[in-house]
Design an enzyme around this catalytic site. Sequence first.
Site, PDB file in Angstrom:
ATOM      1  CG  ASP A  51      -1.991   1.068   1.168  1.00 26.00           C
ATOM      2  OD1 ASP A  51      -2.274   1.557   0.057  1.00 26.00           O
ATOM      3  OD2 ASP A  51      -2.546   1.409   2.224  1.00 26.00           O
TER       4      ASP A  51
ATOM      5  CE1 TYR B 219      -0.448   8.621   4.177  1.00 30.37           C
ATOM      6  CE2 TYR B 219       1.754   9.584   4.172  1.00 30.37           C
ATOM      7  CZ  TYR B 219       0.468   9.529   4.683  1.00 30.37           C
ATOM      8  OH  TYR B 219       0.103  10.378   5.701  1.00 30.37           O
TER       9      TYR B 219
ATOM     10  CG  HIS C 106      -4.229  10.682   2.310  1.00 32.39           C
ATOM     11  ND1 HIS C 106      -5.321  10.671   3.157  1.00 32.39           N
ATOM     12  CD2 HIS C 106      -3.402   9.691   2.754  1.00 32.39           C
ATOM     13  CE1 HIS C 106      -5.166   9.711   4.059  1.00 32.39           C
ATOM     14  NE2 HIS C 106      -4.008   9.103   3.838  1.00 32.39           N
TER      15      HIS C 106
ATOM     16  NE  ARG D 276       4.026  13.871  10.248  1.00 29.48           N
ATOM     17  CZ  ARG D 276       3.356  12.929   9.561  1.00 29.48           C
ATOM     18  NH1 ARG D 276       3.038  11.798  10.146  1.00 29.48           N
ATOM     19  NH2 ARG D 276       3.047  13.110   8.302  1.00 29.48           N
TER      20      ARG D 276
ATOM     21  CD  GLU E 222      -6.416   4.938   4.381  1.00 32.12           C
ATOM     22  OE1 GLU E 222      -5.727   4.103   3.755  1.00 32.12           O
ATOM     23  OE2 GLU E 222      -5.950   5.692   5.266  1.00 32.12           O
TER      24      GLU E 222
ATOM     25  CG  ASP F 195      -6.053   0.515   3.295  1.00 38.34           C
ATOM     26  OD1 ASP F 195      -6.192  -0.560   3.888  1.00 38.34           O
ATOM     27  OD2 ASP F 195      -5.116   1.315   3.525  1.00 38.34           O
TER      28      ASP F 195
ATOM     29  CD  GLN G  86      -3.782   4.408  10.386  1.00 42.36           C
ATOM     30  OE1 GLN G  86      -5.003   4.459  10.241  1.00 42.36           O
ATOM     31  NE2 GLN G  86      -2.947   4.959   9.527  1.00 42.36           N
TER      32      GLN G  86
ATOM     33  CB  THR H 224      -6.142   7.978   1.124  1.00 44.22           C
ATOM     34  OG1 THR H 224      -6.091   6.938   2.083  1.00 44.22           O
ATOM     35  CG2 THR H 224      -7.492   8.659   1.156  1.00 44.22           C
TER      36      THR H 224
END
Length: 421
Positions: free
Chosen positions: A131, A133, A138, A147, A204, A238, A245, A355
């Site tokens: 998977d 990213y 996203h 963050r 997702e 997903d 998580q 995503t």
Amino acid sequence: MSQQSLESWIEIPQDSDFTLANIPFGIFSDSFAGPRVGTRIGDTVVDLNALQSEGYLQGLGLPEGIFASSVLNPFMALGRSVAGLVRNRIIELFSADNQALQSNAEVQEKILRHDNQVVMCMPVNVGDYTDFYSSIEHATNVGKMFRDPDNALLPNWKYIPVGYHGRASSIVVSGTPVRRPNGQRKLPTEDAPTFGPCRTLDFELEMAFVTCKPTTLGETLTPKDAEEHIFGMVLFNDWSARDIQKWEYVPLGPYLGKSFASSVSPWVVTMDALEPFRTQGPKQDPAPLPYLECDVNANYDINLEVSIKPDGSHDEAKVCSSNYKYMYWNMLQQLAHQASNGCNINVGDMYASGTISGPTEDSFGSMLELSWAGSKTLPMPDGSERKFIQDGDTVIMRGHSGEGKNRVGFGEVKGQVLPAK
Ligand code: CA
């Protein structure tokens, strides 16, 4: 072969994803026989095993019985060029001006089924699943929430198509119910975690590609070489347990918050069918390192949407409209990166995009982003509201390129959430 506005002698409803320009491959079963390979035109499923038995697929280099398989892997392993010949033959046979099958009711009886007479099965035996990213919107949204809003993207993101190895065994075909997972979760206000049902279940919106040509251990691929290894694409949900998580992902990344289920659409749409919808991707700045340099257009203009249907409701709420073309890293770069350390590619590997969020708030591809970590609610047609996915909800994703007789679509991937055990 030209695919411009082809007419078929099979009825194709308006706005069907399955025009003569598509011809996807999938696995179906019915009351006559077990799982085997088929294609779909309009609402008609074509039994390719029967079509071959009747002698309509001769001269294409196909082994006998190749379509009797319960997964697409043996057919995909013949390579893109053979699949292209099969697809062109099917287009030819079902074109309005071709009489070969059109005038043979006896054979039609053997090879044609209505979509509502068949059960669609998992199309591919997925050996390994990655998977990525790769949507900058996203990654930026998640970075802002979890963050630092001023430094949302981590320093590696524009250099590496970031990804992780996911769980292949829990990838399921559309329609399979999804059980809400239990797991460890800890609220910021709690001193210690507890074990129980996920409280923030999410989808997702992703797409995935499957590979049809292996590499050997130690071999690498350029983005240009990666092209012939990619067979086609599916829609990919997903499913994500955000609370599980969030607690588990430090320091090694996603694990049980992801591996309880991922859902795929049943028809694999070939890259040949998607070819007219190739488009340029976002400008990559800084320039990718040389092994990821890609000088061809390798993004695809695929409209995507997500709906939620509450339990007992006849209506769905559309919660997201996005597009695959927003991907920052394209699939050629993703596969080249996957192979860059010599890791071998196998037939039937599945590579999900990550995503797919767009630039606007209504194009965000997860409830995490749509509800902005639960700070907003989304209205449902039955008067209820959602921040995340509730038990009984059915999540439906759809995707297509083009319109009218040139429309190439994926149908849908859907799954209903069952309560935790
Ligand atoms: Ca994902």
